[in-house]
Structure formats: structure tokens, C-alpha cells
Enzyme design. Sequence first.
Site, PDB file in Angstrom:
ATOM      1  N   THR A   1       0.827  -1.214   0.000  1.00  0.00           N
ATOM      2  CA  THR A   1       0.000   0.000   0.000  1.00  0.00           C
ATOM      3  C   THR A   1       0.859   1.261   0.000  1.00  0.00           C
ATOM      4  OG1 THR A   1      -1.500   1.290   1.406  1.00  0.00           O
ATOM      5  CG2 THR A   1      -0.105  -0.282   2.528  1.00  0.00           C
ATOM      6  N   ASP A   2       0.318   2.342  -0.531  1.00  0.00           N
ATOM      7  CA  ASP A   2       1.020   3.633  -0.480  1.00  0.00           C
ATOM      8  C   ASP A   2       1.094   4.170   0.954  1.00  0.00           C
ATOM      9  OD1 ASP A   2      -1.653   4.385  -0.091  1.00  0.00           O
ATOM     10  OD2 ASP A   2      -1.677   5.894  -1.681  1.00  0.00           O
ATOM     11  N   GLU A   3       0.288   3.574   1.864  1.00  0.00           N
ATOM     12  CA  GLU A   3       0.273   4.096   3.239  1.00  0.00           C
ATOM     13  C   GLU A   3       1.607   3.873   3.946  1.00  0.00           C
ATOM     14  OE1 GLU A   3      -3.388   3.422   5.387  1.00  0.00           O
ATOM     15  OE2 GLU A   3      -4.510   3.299   3.515  1.00  0.00           O
TER      16      GLU A   3
ATOM     17  N   TYR B   1      -1.627  -0.457  11.009  1.00  0.00           N
ATOM     18  CA  TYR B   1      -1.822  -1.153   9.730  1.00  0.00           C
ATOM     19  C   TYR B   1      -0.646  -0.899   8.797  1.00  0.00           C
ATOM     20  CZ  TYR B   1      -3.281  -1.616   4.846  1.00  0.00           C
ATOM     21  OH  TYR B   1      -3.299  -1.911   3.507  1.00  0.00           O
TER      22      TYR B   1
ATOM     23  N   LYS C   1       2.335  -3.371   7.236  1.00  0.00           N
ATOM     24  CA  LYS C   1       2.576  -3.562   5.793  1.00  0.00           C
ATOM     25  C   LYS C   1       4.033  -3.213   5.461  1.00  0.00           C
ATOM     26  CE  LYS C   1      -0.009  -4.618   2.989  1.00  0.00           C
ATOM     27  NZ  LYS C   1      -0.469  -5.956   2.487  1.00  0.00           N
TER      28      LYS C   1
HETATM   29  P1  NAD Z   1      -9.745  -7.333   2.359  1.00  0.00           P
HETATM   30  O1  NAD Z   1      -9.698  -7.033   3.810  1.00  0.00           O
HETATM   31  O2  NAD Z   1     -10.987  -7.053   1.591  1.00  0.00           O
HETATM   32  O3  NAD Z   1      -9.421  -8.880   2.108  1.00  0.00           O
HETATM   33  C1  NAD Z   1      -8.392  -9.548   2.790  1.00  0.00           C
HETATM   34  C2  NAD Z   1      -8.580 -11.048   2.553  1.00  0.00           C
HETATM   35  O4  NAD Z   1      -7.511 -11.729   3.219  1.00  0.00           O
HETATM   36  C3  NAD Z   1      -9.896 -11.604   3.117  1.00  0.00           C
HETATM   37  O5  NAD Z   1     -10.507 -12.457   2.186  1.00  0.00           O
HETATM   38  C4  NAD Z   1      -9.448 -12.381   4.348  1.00  0.00           C
HETATM   39  O6  NAD Z   1     -10.295 -13.484   4.653  1.00  0.00           O
HETATM   40  C5  NAD Z   1      -8.057 -12.826   3.918  1.00  0.00           C
HETATM   41  N1  NAD Z   1      -7.188 -13.128   5.052  1.00  0.00           N
HETATM   42  C6  NAD Z   1      -6.992 -12.388   6.175  1.00  0.00           C
HETATM   43  N2  NAD Z   1      -6.126 -13.021   6.995  1.00  0.00           N
HETATM   44  C7  NAD Z   1      -5.759 -14.165   6.375  1.00  0.00           C
HETATM   45  C8  NAD Z   1      -4.866 -15.223   6.691  1.00  0.00           C
HETATM   46  N3  NAD Z   1      -4.197 -15.259   7.863  1.00  0.00           N
HETATM   47  N4  NAD Z   1      -4.707 -16.233   5.817  1.00  0.00           N
HETATM   48  C9  NAD Z   1      -5.392 -16.253   4.636  1.00  0.00           C
HETATM   49  N5  NAD Z   1      -6.262 -15.282   4.287  1.00  0.00           N
HETATM   50  C10 NAD Z   1      -6.430 -14.250   5.150  1.00  0.00           C
HETATM   51  O7  NAD Z   1      -8.488  -6.578   1.736  1.00  0.00           O
HETATM   52  P2  NAD Z   1      -8.324  -5.901   0.304  1.00  0.00           P
HETATM   53  O8  NAD Z   1      -8.858  -4.522   0.355  1.00  0.00           O
HETATM   54  O9  NAD Z   1      -8.805  -6.829  -0.744  1.00  0.00           O
HETATM   55  O10 NAD Z   1      -6.737  -5.783   0.247  1.00  0.00           O
HETATM   56  C11 NAD Z   1      -5.932  -6.802  -0.357  1.00  0.00           C
HETATM   57  C12 NAD Z   1      -4.478  -6.403  -0.219  1.00  0.00           C
HETATM   58  O11 NAD Z   1      -4.274  -5.132  -0.853  1.00  0.00           O
HETATM   59  C13 NAD Z   1      -4.026  -6.241   1.238  1.00  0.00           C
HETATM   60  O12 NAD Z   1      -2.724  -6.752   1.345  1.00  0.00           O
HETATM   61  C14 NAD Z   1      -4.037  -4.746   1.461  1.00  0.00           C
HETATM   62  O13 NAD Z   1      -3.079  -4.372   2.419  1.00  0.00           O
HETATM   63  C15 NAD Z   1      -3.674  -4.246   0.073  1.00  0.00           C
HETATM   64  N6  NAD Z   1      -4.195  -2.894  -0.250  1.00  0.00           N
HETATM   65  C16 NAD Z   1      -5.527  -2.626  -0.214  1.00  0.00           C
HETATM   66  C17 NAD Z   1      -5.980  -1.347  -0.554  1.00  0.00           C
HETATM   67  C18 NAD Z   1      -7.436  -1.009  -0.582  1.00  0.00           C
HETATM   68  O14 NAD Z   1      -7.767   0.164  -0.864  1.00  0.00           O
HETATM   69  N7  NAD Z   1      -8.350  -1.913  -0.341  1.00  0.00           N
HETATM   70  C19 NAD Z   1      -5.061  -0.350  -0.887  1.00  0.00           C
HETATM   71  C20 NAD Z   1      -3.707  -0.654  -0.881  1.00  0.00           C
HETATM   72  C21 NAD Z   1      -3.270  -1.944  -0.583  1.00  0.00           C
HETATM   73  P1  TYD Z   2     -10.703   4.063   4.483  1.00  0.00           P
HETATM   74  O1  TYD Z   2     -11.657   3.624   3.422  1.00  0.00           O
HETATM   75  O2  TYD Z   2     -10.796   3.446   5.828  1.00  0.00           O
HETATM   76  O3  TYD Z   2      -9.235   3.897   3.854  1.00  0.00           O
HETATM   77  P2  TYD Z   2      -7.800   4.407   4.427  1.00  0.00           P
HETATM   78  O4  TYD Z   2      -7.958   4.824   5.833  1.00  0.00           O
HETATM   79  O5  TYD Z   2      -6.950   3.186   4.307  1.00  0.00           O
HETATM   80  O6  TYD Z   2      -7.389   5.515   3.517  1.00  0.00           O
HETATM   81  O7  TYD Z   2     -10.863   5.628   4.671  1.00  0.00           O
HETATM   82  C1  TYD Z   2     -10.685   6.523   3.584  1.00  0.00           C
HETATM   83  C2  TYD Z   2     -10.779   7.917   4.135  1.00  0.00           C
HETATM   84  O8  TYD Z   2     -12.117   8.148   4.603  1.00  0.00           O
HETATM   85  C3  TYD Z   2      -9.888   8.165   5.341  1.00  0.00           C
HETATM   86  O9  TYD Z   2      -9.392   9.499   5.268  1.00  0.00           O
HETATM   87  C4  TYD Z   2     -10.802   8.008   6.522  1.00  0.00           C
HETATM   88  C5  TYD Z   2     -12.135   8.505   5.997  1.00  0.00           C
HETATM   89  N1  TYD Z   2     -13.335   7.880   6.575  1.00  0.00           N
HETATM   90  C6  TYD Z   2     -14.361   8.692   7.091  1.00  0.00           C
HETATM   91  O10 TYD Z   2     -14.288   9.933   7.077  1.00  0.00           O
HETATM   92  N2  TYD Z   2     -15.465   8.071   7.603  1.00  0.00           N
HETATM   93  C7  TYD Z   2     -15.584   6.706   7.659  1.00  0.00           C
HETATM   94  O11 TYD Z   2     -16.602   6.191   8.172  1.00  0.00           O
HETATM   95  C8  TYD Z   2     -14.527   5.899   7.115  1.00  0.00           C
HETATM   96  C9  TYD Z   2     -14.619   4.398   7.128  1.00  0.00           C
HETATM   97  C10 TYD Z   2     -13.424   6.533   6.574  1.00  0.00           C
END
Ligand code: NAD
Ligand code: TYD
Length: 338
Positions: free
Chosen positions: A125-127, A151, A155
Site C-alpha cells: 500500500t502507499d500508506e 496497519y 505492511k
Molecule cells: P480485504 O480485507 O478485503 O481482504 C483480505 C482477505 O484476506 C480476506 O478475504 C481475508 O479473509 C483474507 N485473510 C486475512 N487473513 C488471512 C490469513 N491469515 N490467511 C489467509 N487469508 C487471510 O483486503 P483488500 O482490500 O482486498 O486488500 C488486499 C491487499 O491489498 C491487502 O494486502 C491490502 O493491504 C492491500 N491494499 C488494499 C488497498 C485497498 O484500498 N483496499 C489499498 C492498498 C493496498
Molecule cells: P478508508 O476507506 O478506511 O481507507 P484508508 O484509511 O486506508 O485511507 O478511509 C478513507 C478515508 O475516509 C480516510 O481518510 C478516513 C475517511 N473515513 C471517514 O471519514 N469516515 C468513515 O466512516 C470511514 C470508514 C473513513
Amino acid sequence: MKSILITGGAGFIGSNLVRMLAEGSAYNVIVLDALTYAGNLENIQDLVDGSRVRFEHGSINDRGLIDRLLAETSFDAILHLAAESHVDRSIASAAPFIETNVVGTLTLLEAAKHAAVRRFVHVSTDEVYGMLGPTDPAFTEETPLAPNSPYSASKAASDLLVRAFVHTHGMDAVITRCSNNYGPYQFPEKLIPLMTLNAIENRSLPIYGDGLQVRDWLHVEDHCRGIMLAYERGMTGQVYNFGGFGEEKNIVVATSILQHVGKDESLLTYVADRPGHDRRYAINPRKVQQELGWTPEWNFKDGLRTTIDWYRANSAWCQNVRSGEYRSYYQRQYEQRG
Ligand code: NAD
Ligand code: TYD
């Protein structure tokens, strides 16, 4: 045909990736997912039923299970997406983030090394870069790591383990870092699906702090194409940043959702800010444009509308997720069959 193991393939991004690969016919896809609260087998059930994808229920922390999977099939790659992914949960309790994101990734790396899996793609992630001020230039792959939440710290730790396995053990691995994804099948704890479902259900939309925090929004389909390009064309040991050219303030996103759903702005509710809330993220994707030939195809305005329409059209999926019904889905489908 090449075989690929996708961890976290029942989650948001993983299930979109699995669907994209199952719709082509280039890869034999096996999903490993622990089905935590964020994993939903319904996301890929049609593909599993149609034998397009094989599903294995289990954890990346289970070395015995991973060794068995890697011995059964000669994998060309592991696409590693399994993670604890929600910042707010990491503030409430960081331990599961260390267990899954750090220890789980290490377990997977050791098993992949042992089985000589050709390539390991670590989705991050970019975070991990921390936060930007309003006029700072966007993150590049050279930006120093400065994670601010439990988090993002977990990562960053996993990214550094991947880097160490490349350097020390000669592992063939690449790391991808992307901005905030949006699209179908996202669990409604994240901003866009939460605000969308709340708007549909006439519930208030909780805006943290002043709502002026900025995120860069990347459509999940664009991200999944990027992950595959990093796997197919990326150079070992390299980091690839994917961004959507979709920077927007949270309050604007929430207001746009209300407008599209046809609800009143009185549903907006300012609530206490998230502790340590990162003010702004933005990605400069020049490297992936030049080296991988990737560019986002979705613009945020169209992508957001299409995504809201998906949640409106899939009310059964939304209801199952909201009610927790999806949690018993795996049990009904599999465990009761013996
Ligand atoms: P998500 O939370 O929707 O899904 C995570 C999945 O991992 C779930 O299906 C969960 O059951 C599975 N999981 C959790 N723990 C596990 C374990 N111990 N063994 C096997 N499976 C397990 O997450 P997402 O949004 O789909 O993100 C996927 C990846 O992308 C993550 O690594 C996250 O850090 C990264 N990412 C997500 C975002 C975003 O905006 N969603 C942005 C940047 C990076
Ligand atoms: P989120 O979807 O949790 O992603 P991330 O924190 O990883 O960027 O949140 C996106 C942005 O929205 C973040 O600045 C937090 C804000 N946010 C709210 O203002 N209200 C909410 O209920 C949630 C879930 C997020």
C-alpha cells in the site's frame, strides 16, 4: 498452463483479481483464504462452482497447509493479497495485523523459498510512505518509508521482509504499492461502500474530523491489471506504485455519493477524527507507465458512479454482508457436506 496461488482471494481486491483471471484462460487459479470477517466466499462462489477456480480454506500462518499446497502444484507465482486491511481496526487492536501481515507474510516467504516458487508478488500500500501535505509532490518508489498507523507499519514490515528475501536468499519477488481501491465486492467498513450503503439505507454518513483529508482513488480493475503486469513484466526486487490520478477530499466523495443516490446532504454527520489520521496520499505512477506500460483506464467520476450502481444492483450481496449472513455461508456450503 501456469498455476497461480492467490492469497486473500475471497476479499475485495483478491476476488476481483480471481474473477479477472478466471475470465481469461491463461492461468490455473488456486485461492487460499482464511475467510476472516473480510473474506466472503460468495464473492467467487460461481467461479468455484464452475471449476474455474479451486478454493482452499486456510491461513497463511499455517505452514503445514502451505507446504502441502506448494508440494501438490508447481506454482509459477504466489500473488499475496491476504492481510488485515482496515486502519480503524488496527487502531483498536494491532496484534492481528502483526500476526497476519508480518508473521503470515514471513511464513509464506519461507514456504515459497523452500518450494522454489518462481515468483512472489507482494501486494502492499502507499500508506507505508506516511502522509503528504497539501502541496507535497506525490509518492514515488524512492519516497522513504514512514508508516503512521499500526496497519501501515505492519505492511511496511512485510515489505521489508520481502526485500530481505530478495537480497539474502535470491528470491524472485516484486512489491506493488497502490492508492485507495474502490469497486465491486468491497467490505462496507471502507469509505466508499460504507457511505453508499448508508446513503441507500437513509443512515448518517460519518465524516471523520473536517472531512478535508485527501485520498487518491484507484479502480480495482486498474489495480488488478497492474498486479498482473508486475507479475509478468516486473524486475525482481523492484517496487511498483499504482495510482489512479483520482485525488479527492473525503467530503467531496461523500457528497457525490449522496447526489448519485438522490439523498439529502443532511445525512452527512461530522464525527470525532481518527487518531493519527493521515491527511493526504497521492501516487506518482510514472515508473509503471514507463516500465510496465500501465495506465489507469477508469476516471474517478465514472468509476464512482458505476461502483455505486453496482451496490444498488446487488442488494442481496449487500444485505448478506450487512447482516453477517455471509459468515455462515462457508459453513452451509462446505462444512455441512462433510
Ligand atoms: P480485504 O480485507 O478485503 O481482504 C483480505 C482477505 O484476506 C480476506 O478475504 C481475508 O479473509 C483474507 N485473510 C486475512 N487473513 C488471512 C490469513 N491469515 N490467511 C489467509 N487469508 C487471510 O483486503 P483488500 O482490500 O482486498 O486488500 C488486499 C491487499 O491489498 C491487502 O494486502 C491490502 O493491504 C492491500 N491494499 C488494499 C488497498 C485497498 O484500498 N483496499 C489499498 C492498498 C493496498
Ligand atoms: P478508508 O476507506 O478506511 O481507507 P484508508 O484509511 O486506508 O485511507 O478511509 C478513507 C478515508 O475516509 C480516510 O481518510 C478516513 C475517511 N473515513 C471517514 O471519514 N469516515 C468513515 O466512516 C470511514 C470508514 C473513513
